[in-house]
Design a protein around this motif. Structure first.
Motif, PDB file in Angstrom:
ATOM      1  N   PHE A  11       0.854  -1.182   0.000  1.00  0.00           N
ATOM      2  CA  PHE A  11       0.000   0.000   0.000  1.00  0.00           C
ATOM      3  C   PHE A  11       0.892   1.234   0.000  1.00  0.00           C
ATOM      4  CE2 PHE A  11      -2.534  -3.453   1.625  1.00  0.00           C
ATOM      5  CZ  PHE A  11      -3.732  -3.284   0.946  1.00  0.00           C
ATOM      6  N   TRP A  12       1.108   1.767  -1.222  1.00  0.00           N
ATOM      7  CA  TRP A  12       2.061   2.838  -1.433  1.00  0.00           C
ATOM      8  C   TRP A  12       3.437   2.387  -0.922  1.00  0.00           C
ATOM      9  CZ3 TRP A  12      -2.973   3.646   0.318  1.00  0.00           C
ATOM     10  CH2 TRP A  12      -3.826   4.164  -0.657  1.00  0.00           C
ATOM     11  N   GLU A  13       4.123   3.142  -0.083  1.00  0.00           N
ATOM     12  CA  GLU A  13       5.436   2.688   0.385  1.00  0.00           C
ATOM     13  C   GLU A  13       5.342   1.689   1.531  1.00  0.00           C
ATOM     14  OE1 GLU A  13       4.617   5.835   3.460  1.00  0.00           O
ATOM     15  OE2 GLU A  13       3.994   5.325   1.415  1.00  0.00           O
ATOM     16  N   GLN A  14       4.144   1.468   2.050  1.00  0.00           N
ATOM     17  CA  GLN A  14       3.958   0.578   3.201  1.00  0.00           C
ATOM     18  C   GLN A  14       3.756  -0.856   2.733  1.00  0.00           C
ATOM     19  OE1 GLN A  14       0.321   0.865   5.617  1.00  0.00           O
ATOM     20  NE2 GLN A  14       1.594   0.750   7.443  1.00  0.00           N
ATOM     21  N   GLY A  15       4.768  -1.662   2.936  1.00  0.00           N
ATOM     22  CA  GLY A  15       4.657  -3.070   2.613  1.00  0.00           C
ATOM     23  C   GLY A  15       4.043  -3.850   3.750  1.00  0.00           C
ATOM     24  N   SER A  16       3.873  -5.141   3.536  1.00  0.00           N
ATOM     25  CA  SER A  16       3.350  -6.021   4.573  1.00  0.00           C
ATOM     26  C   SER A  16       4.094  -7.342   4.498  1.00  0.00           C
ATOM     27  CB  SER A  16       1.850  -6.240   4.402  1.00  0.00           C
ATOM     28  OG  SER A  16       1.576  -6.851   3.146  1.00  0.00           O
ATOM     29  N   ASP A  17       4.022  -8.104   5.570  1.00  0.00           N
ATOM     30  CA  ASP A  17       4.753  -9.363   5.626  1.00  0.00           C
ATOM     31  C   ASP A  17       3.995 -10.331   6.527  1.00  0.00           C
ATOM     32  OD1 ASP A  17       6.714 -11.151   4.967  1.00  0.00           O
ATOM     33  OD2 ASP A  17       8.354 -10.086   5.940  1.00  0.00           O
ATOM     34  N   GLY A  18       4.536 -11.528   6.664  1.00  0.00           N
ATOM     35  CA  GLY A  18       3.919 -12.533   7.517  1.00  0.00           C
ATOM     36  C   GLY A  18       3.471 -13.740   6.729  1.00  0.00           C
ATOM     37  N   GLN A  19       3.606 -14.896   7.324  1.00  0.00           N
ATOM     38  CA  GLN A  19       3.172 -16.145   6.728  1.00  0.00           C
ATOM     39  C   GLN A  19       2.178 -16.788   7.700  1.00  0.00           C
ATOM     40  OE1 GLN A  19       4.473 -17.433   3.754  1.00  0.00           O
ATOM     41  NE2 GLN A  19       5.972 -15.821   3.410  1.00  0.00           N
ATOM     42  N   GLY A  20       0.971 -17.009   7.246  1.00  0.00           N
ATOM     43  CA  GLY A  20      -0.058 -17.565   8.105  1.00  0.00           C
ATOM     44  C   GLY A  20       0.286 -18.949   8.620  1.00  0.00           C
ATOM     45  N   PHE A  21      -0.352 -19.325   9.725  1.00  0.00           N
ATOM     46  CA  PHE A  21      -0.085 -20.619  10.345  1.00  0.00           C
ATOM     47  C   PHE A  21      -1.305 -21.050  11.148  1.00  0.00           C
ATOM     48  CE2 PHE A  21       1.439 -17.264  13.128  1.00  0.00           C
ATOM     49  CZ  PHE A  21       0.877 -17.592  14.368  1.00  0.00           C
ATOM     50  N   ALA A  22      -1.300 -22.323  11.556  1.00  0.00           N
ATOM     51  CA  ALA A  22      -2.391 -22.871  12.350  1.00  0.00           C
ATOM     52  C   ALA A  22      -1.840 -23.554  13.586  1.00  0.00           C
ATOM     53  CB  ALA A  22      -3.210 -23.864  11.521  1.00  0.00           C
ATOM     54  N   ASN A  23      -2.681 -23.688  14.587  1.00  0.00           N
ATOM     55  CA  ASN A  23      -2.375 -24.472  15.784  1.00  0.00           C
ATOM     56  C   ASN A  23      -3.507 -25.458  16.007  1.00  0.00           C
ATOM     57  OD1 ASN A  23       0.004 -23.037  16.419  1.00  0.00           O
ATOM     58  ND2 ASN A  23      -1.193 -21.441  17.443  1.00  0.00           N
ATOM     59  N   GLN A  24      -3.152 -26.701  16.306  1.00  0.00           N
ATOM     60  CA  GLN A  24      -4.160 -27.715  16.579  1.00  0.00           C
ATOM     61  C   GLN A  24      -3.583 -28.788  17.494  1.00  0.00           C
ATOM     62  OE1 GLN A  24      -5.624 -30.188  13.269  1.00  0.00           O
ATOM     63  NE2 GLN A  24      -7.713 -29.736  13.948  1.00  0.00           N
ATOM     64  N   ALA A  25      -4.297 -29.089  18.580  1.00  0.00           N
ATOM     65  CA  ALA A  25      -3.885 -30.118  19.538  1.00  0.00           C
ATOM     66  C   ALA A  25      -2.455 -29.895  20.031  1.00  0.00           C
ATOM     67  CB  ALA A  25      -4.008 -31.504  18.908  1.00  0.00           C
ATOM     68  N   GLY A  26      -2.119 -28.618  20.311  1.00  0.00           N
ATOM     69  CA  GLY A  26      -0.799 -28.295  20.824  1.00  0.00           C
ATOM     70  C   GLY A  26       0.301 -28.340  19.800  1.00  0.00           C
ATOM     71  N   GLN A  27      -0.043 -28.468  18.522  1.00  0.00           N
ATOM     72  CA  GLN A  27       0.940 -28.561  17.451  1.00  0.00           C
ATOM     73  C   GLN A  27       0.898 -27.316  16.579  1.00  0.00           C
ATOM     74  OE1 GLN A  27       0.212 -31.822  14.777  1.00  0.00           O
ATOM     75  NE2 GLN A  27       2.103 -31.541  13.615  1.00  0.00           N
ATOM     76  N   HIS A  28       2.086 -26.761  16.301  1.00  0.00           N
ATOM     77  CA  HIS A  28       2.179 -25.615  15.388  1.00  0.00           C
ATOM     78  C   HIS A  28       2.274 -26.123  13.960  1.00  0.00           C
ATOM     79  CE1 HIS A  28       3.415 -21.877  13.526  1.00  0.00           C
ATOM     80  NE2 HIS A  28       4.445 -22.515  13.003  1.00  0.00           N
ATOM     81  N   LEU A  29       1.477 -25.541  13.056  1.00  0.00           N
ATOM     82  CA  LEU A  29       1.414 -25.984  11.663  1.00  0.00           C
ATOM     83  C   LEU A  29       1.743 -24.809  10.751  1.00  0.00           C
ATOM     84  CD1 LEU A  29      -1.976 -27.867  12.056  1.00  0.00           C
ATOM     85  CD2 LEU A  29       0.290 -28.927  11.988  1.00  0.00           C
ATOM     86  N   ALA A  30       2.921 -24.836  10.151  1.00  0.00           N
ATOM     87  CA  ALA A  30       3.351 -23.763   9.251  1.00  0.00           C
ATOM     88  C   ALA A  30       3.140 -24.186   7.803  1.00  0.00           C
ATOM     89  CB  ALA A  30       4.823 -23.436   9.496  1.00  0.00           C
ATOM     90  N   GLY A  31       2.682 -23.276   6.996  1.00  0.00           N
ATOM     91  CA  GLY A  31       2.485 -23.570   5.587  1.00  0.00           C
ATOM     92  C   GLY A  31       3.746 -23.345   4.779  1.00  0.00           C
ATOM     93  N   ASN A  32       3.704 -23.729   3.513  1.00  0.00           N
ATOM     94  CA  ASN A  32       4.834 -23.495   2.622  1.00  0.00           C
ATOM     95  C   ASN A  32       4.996 -21.995   2.399  1.00  0.00           C
ATOM     96  OD1 ASN A  32       5.166 -26.292   2.260  1.00  0.00           O
ATOM     97  ND2 ASN A  32       3.639 -26.314   0.618  1.00  0.00           N
ATOM     98  N   PRO A  33       6.214 -21.462   2.577  1.00  0.00           N
ATOM     99  CA  PRO A  33       6.411 -20.016   2.381  1.00  0.00           C
ATOM    100  C   PRO A  33       6.203 -19.611   0.931  1.00  0.00           C
ATOM    101  CG  PRO A  33       8.509 -21.136   2.671  1.00  0.00           C
ATOM    102  CD  PRO A  33       7.454 -22.151   2.958  1.00  0.00           C
TER     103      PRO A  33
END
Length: 372
Positions: free
Chosen positions: A339-361
């Motif tokens: 958005f103009w000069e303002q970029g954004s970042d971050g990769q979404g993820f999930a948590n289930q049954a105490g397990q962290h689930l990261a998606g493909n970057p």
């Protein structure tokens, strides 16, 4: 002679004002090409009767907000691709990112606003094109950043209508429950199924729409606004968290960094929450691997198990969200784009049954699916 000159000068000024007034009403639209591709970055579990949490991380730019048709075309194309992969059903809860509705302040403006490279230039075009609305909004603006407050307040009525029309329409079109990211409005409330802006301070709020397009519950206000927006967005702790019944289970929504704080999950647990949606907007390019900025202006942040700069943003978001909530399935979804000069970042993820689930970057638009 003096009277003649004064009359001529008055006529010139009247003509200039009329010309300026006519110019402010013109809203021509330019051509715009949009990338409608989206990758399935995470697909965890197996299909079942309980349904799924489906996160959409769209790749958005100012031009996508010139009119609602453009934004609808992009978001519906993403959901259509998800449906083609068997990820959309009546028990699907779609989660969109934080502030996807806030950028609706840019809808319906002059081409120049979308073409400039700096946000301050976009603000100048907004103010020049809407002098009366901007002036009146400045009179009622509050907070430490009255200019930012006025930009949102001046278009609040239009933004609320657009937000409900667009996201309620998408929920109905695809027959899903839809967590519509968030939108910043003055004291928002729902009355007889219609979202309205109030006359109080600004809040960063999320709405949930049912499969028939209706609003479920009241706006969920962010409890702990982050350091970057606290100068004009107020905290929503006077408005407790709510849990909404959906076909996939009892849903709680935590906006942005609200997902870091255990007390928020405890409040939801007392209402028998069964799944949690976490819309997020992380500003700045390449910040996902930069030192964690924390939330230094919130007293509650002092009790968090991490200190600013101790880890990078990625580790902080993943660890804090999992530590605060180890039992309830949750999905964190980030806004992507520029958005103009303002970029954004971050990769979404999930948590289930105490397990962290990261998606493909990925640098493009992403789908994140968690079967419940």
């Amino acid at each position: 002679m003096r009277k003649l000159l004064a009359s001529a000068l008055a006529l010139v000024m009247i003509a200039a004002l009329c010309g300026y007034g006519f110019w402010t009403l013109q809203r021509p639209e330019g051509h715009y090409l949009s990338d409608l591709r989206i990758d399935l970055a995470l697909n965890h579990g197996v299909p079942g009767e309980q349904g799924n949490l489906l996160g959409v991380e769209p790749l958005l730019y100012p031009g996508d907000y010139q009119n609602l048709q453009r934004l609808h075309r992009k978001l519906s194309a993403y959901l259509e691709q998800a449906r083609a992969q068997g990820l959309v059903s009546p028990r699907t809860v779609v989660v969109l990112p934080e502030h996807i509705g806030t950028w609706l302040w840019a809808r319906g403006e002059k081409n120049e606003l979308y073409q400039v490279t700096q946000r301050r230039e976009a603000w100048q075009w907004l103010e020049l094109s809407n002098p009366l609305r901007y002036g009146l909004a400045m009179l009622t603006a509050t907070g430490d950043d009255r200019r930012a407050d006025a930009h949102l307040r001046m278009k609040a009525e239009q933004m609320a209508r657009d937000y409900q029309q667009l996201f309620g329409g998408l929920a109905k079109e695809f027959g899903v429950t839809l967590v519509a990211g968030s939108i910043v409005l003055p004291a928002p409330y729902v009355d007889r199924g219609i979202l309205h802006p109030g006359s109080g301070p600004l809040f960063n709020s999320s709405l949930v729409f049912g499969a028939d397009g209706t609003v479920l519950g009241q706006p969920q206000r962010q409890q702990y606004p982050d350091s970057e927006v606290r100068r004009y967005i107020h905290d929503g702790r006077q408005h407790p968290l709510q849990v909404i019944q959906t076909p996939a289970g009892r849903l709680g929504v935590l906006v942005g960094s609200d997902s870091w704080y255990p007390e928020n999950y405890q409040q939801l647990a007392r209402q028998s929450v069964e799944l949690v949606a976490n819309p997020v907007f992380l500003t700045g390019k390449h910040t996902w691997n930069a030192p964690w900025r924390g939330n230094r202006h919130q007293d509650a942040a002092s009790a968090l198990p991490l200190q600013r700069g101790e880890v990078d943003e990625q580790a902080a978001w993943q660890r804090l969200t999992l530590t605060a909530n180890a039992s309830t399935p949750s999905l964190s979804v980030f806004l992507r784009g520029q958005f103009w000069e303002q970029g954004s970042d971050g990769q979404g993820f999930a948590n289930q049954a105490g397990q962290h689930l990261a998606g493909n970057p990925s640098q493009g638009a992403r789908l994140l699916n968690l079967w419940l």
